[in-house]
Design an enzyme around this catalytic site. Structure first.
Site, PDB file in Angstrom:
ATOM      1  N   LYS A  22      -5.146  -4.334 -10.883  1.00 19.52           N
ATOM      2  CA  LYS A  22      -6.459  -3.928 -10.368  1.00 19.52           C
ATOM      3  C   LYS A  22      -7.615  -4.335 -11.287  1.00 19.52           C
ATOM      4  O   LYS A  22      -8.746  -4.454 -10.840  1.00 19.52           O
ATOM      5  CB  LYS A  22      -6.505  -2.419 -10.145  1.00 19.52           C
ATOM      6  N   SER A  43      -7.994   8.011  -7.505  1.00 20.85           N
ATOM      7  CA  SER A  43      -7.363   8.780  -8.568  1.00 20.85           C
ATOM      8  C   SER A  43      -6.366   7.880  -9.269  1.00 20.85           C
ATOM      9  O   SER A  43      -5.645   8.300 -10.154  1.00 20.85           O
ATOM     10  CB  SER A  43      -6.670  10.011  -7.996  1.00 20.85           C
ATOM     11  N   GLU A  49       6.060  -3.248   2.082  1.00 24.29           N
ATOM     12  CA  GLU A  49       5.522  -1.883   2.167  1.00 24.29           C
ATOM     13  C   GLU A  49       6.652  -0.866   2.110  1.00 24.29           C
ATOM     14  O   GLU A  49       7.791  -1.190   2.446  1.00 24.29           O
ATOM     15  CB  GLU A  49       4.849  -1.669   3.533  1.00 24.29           C
ATOM     16  N   GLY A  61       5.412   4.051   5.205  1.00 21.51           N
ATOM     17  CA  GLY A  61       3.997   3.684   5.292  1.00 21.51           C
ATOM     18  C   GLY A  61       3.842   2.254   5.761  1.00 21.51           C
ATOM     19  O   GLY A  61       3.242   1.439   5.074  1.00 21.51           O
ATOM     20  N   ASP A  93       1.974   0.725   7.889  1.00 24.69           N
ATOM     21  CA  ASP A  93       0.740   0.417   8.629  1.00 24.69           C
ATOM     22  C   ASP A  93       0.465  -1.087   8.664  1.00 24.69           C
ATOM     23  O   ASP A  93       0.014  -1.623   9.673  1.00 24.69           O
ATOM     24  CB  ASP A  93      -0.455   1.168   8.020  1.00 24.69           C
ATOM     25  N   SER A 127       3.404  -5.225  -9.661  1.00 20.92           N
ATOM     26  CA  SER A 127       1.974  -4.897  -9.602  1.00 20.92           C
ATOM     27  C   SER A 127       1.479  -3.957 -10.698  1.00 20.92           C
ATOM     28  O   SER A 127       0.307  -4.009 -11.066  1.00 20.92           O
ATOM     29  CB  SER A 127       1.633  -4.314  -8.232  1.00 20.92           C
TER      30      SER A 127
HETATM   31  C1  LIG Z   1      -3.336  -0.637  -5.776  1.00 19.62           C
HETATM   32  C2  LIG Z   1      -1.925  -0.935  -6.066  1.00 19.62           C
HETATM   33  C3  LIG Z   1      -1.079  -1.543  -5.107  1.00 19.62           C
HETATM   34  C4  LIG Z   1      -1.566  -1.875  -3.709  1.00 19.62           C
HETATM   35  O1  LIG Z   1      -2.559  -2.877  -3.723  1.00 19.62           O
HETATM   36  P1  LIG Z   1      -3.460  -3.215  -2.468  1.00 19.62           P
HETATM   37  O2  LIG Z   1      -4.401  -4.246  -2.932  1.00 19.62           O
HETATM   38  O3  LIG Z   1      -4.142  -1.939  -2.036  1.00 19.62           O
HETATM   39  O4  LIG Z   1      -2.535  -3.690  -1.385  1.00 19.62           O
HETATM   40  C5  LIG Z   1       0.209  -1.847  -5.474  1.00 19.62           C
HETATM   41  N1  LIG Z   1       0.688  -1.550  -6.703  1.00 19.62           N
HETATM   42  C6  LIG Z   1      -0.076  -0.976  -7.643  1.00 19.62           C
HETATM   43  C7  LIG Z   1       0.515  -0.695  -8.968  1.00 19.62           C
HETATM   44  C8  LIG Z   1      -1.417  -0.648  -7.357  1.00 19.62           C
HETATM   45  O5  LIG Z   1      -2.166  -0.067  -8.301  1.00 19.62           O
END
Ligand SMILES: *Cc1c(COP(=O)(O)O)cnc(C)c1O
Length: 322
Positions: free
Chosen positions: A54, A79, A205, A209, A211, A305
């Site tokens: 992020k 959060s 996903e 969830g 969606d 991620s």
């Molecule tokens: C925000 C987040 C996601 C999902 O990302 P999107 O861009 O909303 O699809 C996945 N893994 C982690 C660790 C995140 O912080």
């Protein structure tokens, strides 16, 4: 609607974040290659600043503010990882940040966000209207609201993770990316289409969830109730309008995995690769395991991620007591 973001926006984001975001490592696993017959390349965003990808989108978005926006600052609701990414980016770029968080958010998260120098504005999750609070704050201060995924500069920034992966390892046969609101997936898919055109791109996903999967199959955004899953970063109710428009044009399919498969992923990363990965961070891996048979002899990319999970929760989940 304004023109959709393209790979050029991802490339421009890469120039803006260079020297500020980490160029995270790419790791492989001989065990996994032996088990699946495919070569795996993991892009480790668990080692990114604030512990998740992020930071890429947040820093990209904030670095495009003009002088007036910079002076009034940024507002975000979250959060989770987006809050910390905005807070740190704002501090690095010298602007005020206010983060709107539920008053019952984990104390550690409130403290971490304040630790990055942001003002935390709390609200009562059951009584207050979060959107109204954000809107009022933005109006009073003239501040700019930056959403966690449905924004062109956010998704372009997130796509730099896949851009770096392709630059490092070359073309791939498949790329697996977790999906919440679709910011990471849409940005990474733009990078894949430009840098490895034959690569199949899959969003992943949580089963509860789905969606994104429902929307992808229907061809329009479908909204669901807040899902119950251990993948707290993917508890979105619907993909974004911009992210979904990009995903429809660039992604091959969206898969789902169970919470048990995510736990298996956490155990795999900890025991085999010596890494702490948060439940949501295991979505790409779990999706890849599911259909790895289709890519025997091939090369598979997976975006990990993030790695933000309390140690107690990590232990409870990996020992099967949650
Ligand atoms: C925000 C987040 C996601 C999902 O990302 P999107 O861009 O909303 O699809 C996945 N893994 C982690 C660790 C995140 O912080």
């Amino acid at each position: 609607m304004q023109a959709l973001p393209t790979y050029d926006d991802v490339a421009a984001a890469a120039r803006r974040i260079e020297g500020h975001a980490h160029r995270t490592p790419v790791m492989s696993s001989a065990t996994l290659t032996a088990e699946t017959g495919a070569e795996f390349f993991f892009k480790c965003e668990n080692f990114q600043r604030v512990g998740a990808f992020k930071f890429r989108g947040a820093f990209n978005a904030l670095s495009r503010f003009d002088a007036k926006q910079k002076k009034a600052g940024v507002i975000a609701f979250s959060s989770g990882n987006h809050a910390q990414a905005i807070a740190l980016s704002a501090r690095l770029l010298g602007m005020p940040a206010a983060i709107v968080m539920p008053s019952d958010a984990p104390a550690g998260k409130l403290a971490a966000t304040r630790g990055y120098g942001a003002e935390v504005v709390t609200y009562d999750r059951y009584g207050d209207d979060r959107d109204a609070i954000g809107k009022r704050l933005a109006e009073e201060r003239g501040a700019t609201l930056i959403p966690p995924y449905d924004h062109p500069d956010i998704l372009a920034g997130q796509g730099t993770a896949a851009k770096e992966l392709f630059e490092e390892v070359g073309p791939l046969d498949a790329l697996f990316v977790c999906m919440g609101g679709g910011g990471l997936l849409s940005g990474c898919a733009l990078a894949a289409r430009a840098l490895s055109p034959a690569c199949q791109v899959f969003g992943v996903e949580p089963e509860a969830g789905n969606d994104g999967q429902q929307s992808f199959r229907a061809g329009h955004v479908i909204r669901i109730a807040t899902p119950k899953t251990i993948a707290d970063g993917a508890q979105t109710q619907a993909p974004g309008a911009i992210t979904f428009a990009v995903i429809r044009k660039t992604v091959d399919d969206i898969l789902t995995v169970s919470d048990a498969e995510l736990v298996e992923g956490m155990r795999f990363f900890a025991s085999r690769m010596k890494m702490v990965v948060e439940p949501t961070g295991c979505l790409g891996y779990a999706g890849a395991r599911k259909i790895a048979d289709q890519f025997r002899g091939g090369r598979i990319g997976v975006i990990i991620s993030g790695g933000n999970v309390d140690l107690d929760r990590f232990c409870a989940l990996t020992q099967g007591s949650v």
